[in-house]
Structures are given as structure tokens and as C-alpha cells.
Design an enzyme around this catalytic site. Structure first.
Site: not given
Length: 329
Positions: A11, A13, A94, A107, A161, A164, A189
Site C-alpha cells: 500500500g 502509494a 472499512r 481482508n 493508540d 493517543r 486495536h
């Protein structure tokens, strides 16, 4: 300089990938004396964008960038060939109205292929960090499909997490983020994760004592950490790409750098049975490392409130494992 190491990013890009690959190439993670070869992997429709990223990497003229390999997700073995690190960012996000179980089933097959390709092509010392959600269970699927890669080489990201939670405690206490130590994320997560404020310190003192507001800690604090991703999406109209990339970089650095005394870091790893959590379940724990092998921090005490939170998030992980049991080799 040393022999180059190879880092694959799936992933590459996408928004997170774009925020990630330049900082790895710059030497931020592995140091100014360690050259890296970046393996950039994308789905076929995004290969043009990958060409543009390669141009930008060239234009940055990083002394630590020893080369770029581009590969399509249709040929993951070519993308992972001889890689020492694989960062799995790419996954289907999602969407509105989608249940978590739906996302897991969508996935799951992606990470079945990922695990098989890592086993077939990556370097013998490969370490894997799964960022794409639901990262714990995606990591479990990939790991189970790469049985020859030791279980202690697999990580799912809960560092965002942790970051945060640290930021919230720092702001509430009026202290700098560097004053907050020992914060760890337990479990999944997801919205069930438990940020363990009971075993956290602020300026060397108990966070509970420094904050002095049990209701805020048990309610607003936990809810803010658990729902922060949704709040970011609501505010900016897109997911938290830059902070996710920053957390991925932080995880990589924590994996390869000895943990400073008195500190821990959070990542979901293959449980060794610590704290009664199912052996083999990809679960977030407080960790330390010598730069090569991680250890779960032992001897932490959990009161009834904390244990109930941990039990709930582990139960969710068990349920997710059951949802994908047909994908586990």
C-alpha cells in the site's frame, strides 16, 4: 556504510504509505549509517502513482537510500524478495454500514496471500509489522500462513493508540508528553482496547494520583482513546494517515532499538501465555526489547476494573479468531 537492508511496504502509494516511505528512506528509523532498499508494493491500478513516488524518492537524494524496487500485489513474492522488514499497510478500509466481521472476512484472503509470500520469498531474519486493519487478526492470518517464520517476528500496530493515550494524559495533566511513561495498550486495536492508566506514570508519579479524577480516567479518557480514529475521520473527512505512519515508524524503531530503562512500548505480538491470555493470540502487551528479542513486561497488577477491560478486549480477539478459523493454516 553497512550492507543495505530491504524494507517492503505494501500500500505504498496510499496516504499512510506516502507518509511512511520517505521517512524510512531518510534514515530516521535505522540510522544515518544504515542504507536501505525500499520495496514498494501496490495494487495494479496504483502502479502509476508508485512511479511518481519513486521519482520523488530520487529527488530527495537521501544518502541512505540504496535503491527502490517496485512490485505489483499480483506478485507479492517479487515484492518481498530478500526483505528484512515487511510493513503491511495495504488493506481494504472499512466503509459506512460495514460490520467489523465483514471487514475481517474481506481482508482475510489478502493476508493469507501475504503470509505465504513472506514465507516463500522474504529474508530468513524477516520481521513483519501489520498496520492494515483489523491489524491483530490480519497479523494472525498472515502468521499462520507462514509457519516457518518464527512467531516472535510478527507485530500488529497499537502504537498509535499508545501515542493517543499519552497525548491525552499529557494535556490533562499540563505536562509534556515526555513526562508520561509506562503507558501500554492491552488487547485489540479496536474500540475494546484498554489503555492502562493504572500502571502509567506522569513525572515519575502515579498517573491516577497526578490526574486526580477517576471518573475522567475511567470514562472520558478511555472513550477518547478508543474512538479517536473515528473522531479524526469526522473532523478531516479522511482517516488518520500521518499519525498512523508516525506510529508505524515508532514501532519499527522500538523493535530494533533497546528499550530505555523505565519505559515500555506497545505492540500486538503472538501471546506467550502471559497474564493468562491465550497463547498464539495476537494481543497487545507492554513490551521491552534488547533490539533483537522482545519480552512482555511481567509483574503488573490489574484491579477488577482493569481486568474486566482486558478480558473484554481478549474476548473480542478470540471471536475474531473464530471468524477466520478457515483461513488459519
Amino acid at each position: 556504510m553497512a550492507t543495505p537492508i530491504r524494507i517492503a511496504v505494501t500500500g505504498a502509494a496510499g496516504q499512510i504509505g506516502y507518509s511512511l516511505v520517505f521517512r524510512i528512506a531518510s534514515g530516521e528509523v535505522f540510522g544515518p549509517d544504515q542504507p536501505v532498499i525500499m520495496h514498494l508494493i501496490e495494487i495494479p491500478p496504483a502502479m502509476g502513482a508508485l512511479d511518481g513516488i519513486e521519482m520523488e524518492l530520487d529527488d530527495c537524494a537521501y544518502p541512505t537510500l540504496a535503491g527502490v524496487v517496485k512490485a505489483s500485489s499480483d506478485d507479492l513474492e517479487a515484492g518481498f524478495a530478500d526483505c528484512n522488514f515487511v510493513v503491511c499497510v495495504g488493506s481494504i478500509p472499512r466503509k459506512a454500514g460495514m460490520e467489523r466481521g465483514d471487514l475481517i472476512r474481506i481482508n482475510g484472503p489478502i493476508f493469507t496471500s501475504t503470509g505465504k509470500a513472506i514465507q516463500a520469498a522474504a529474508a530468513k531474519d524477516v520481521r513483519v509489522l501489520v498496520v492494515g486493519n483489523p491489524c491483530n487478526t490480519n497479523c494472525l492470518i498472515a502468521m499462520s500462513n507462514a509457519p516457518d517464520v518464527p512467531s516472535d517476528r510478527w507485530f500488529a500496530m497499537t502504537r498509535l493508540d499508545e501515542n493517543r493515550a499519552v497525548a491525552q494524559l499529557a494535556q490533562k495533566s499540563g505536562q509534556p508528553v515526555a513526562a508520561v511513561t509506562g503507558m501500554a495498550i492491552w488487547g485489540n486495536h479496536s474500540a475494546t482496547q484498554f489503555p492502562d492508566f493504572f500502571n502509567t506514570k506522569i513525572g515519575g508519579k502515579s498517573a491516577v494520583e497526578v490526574i486526580g479524577d477517576d471518573e475522567w480516567l475511567k470514562n472520558d479518557f478511555i472513550a477518547t482513546v478508543q474512538q479517536r480514529g473515528a473522531a479524526v475521520i469526522k473532523a478531516r473527512g479522511a482517516s488518520s494517515a500521518a499519525s498512523a505512519a508516525n506510529a508505524a515508524l515508532g514501532t519499527l524503531k522500538s523493535i530494533v532499538t533497546p528499550t530505555p530503562a523505565g519505559t515500555v512500548f506497545s505492540a500486538a505480538i503472538c501471546s506467550d501465555g502471559s497474564y493468562g491470555i491465550d497463547e498464539g493470540l495476537i494481543t497487545s502487551f507492554p513490551l521491552t526489547t534488547d533490539g533483537n528479542k522482545w519480552s512482555v513486561v511481567q509483574g503488573l497488577e490489574h484491579n477488577e476494573f482493569a481486568q474486566a477491560k482486558i478480558d473484554a478486549t481478549v474476548a473480542e480477539l478470540q471471536s475474531e479468531r473464530d471468524t477466520v478459523k478457515d483461513l488459519l493454516a
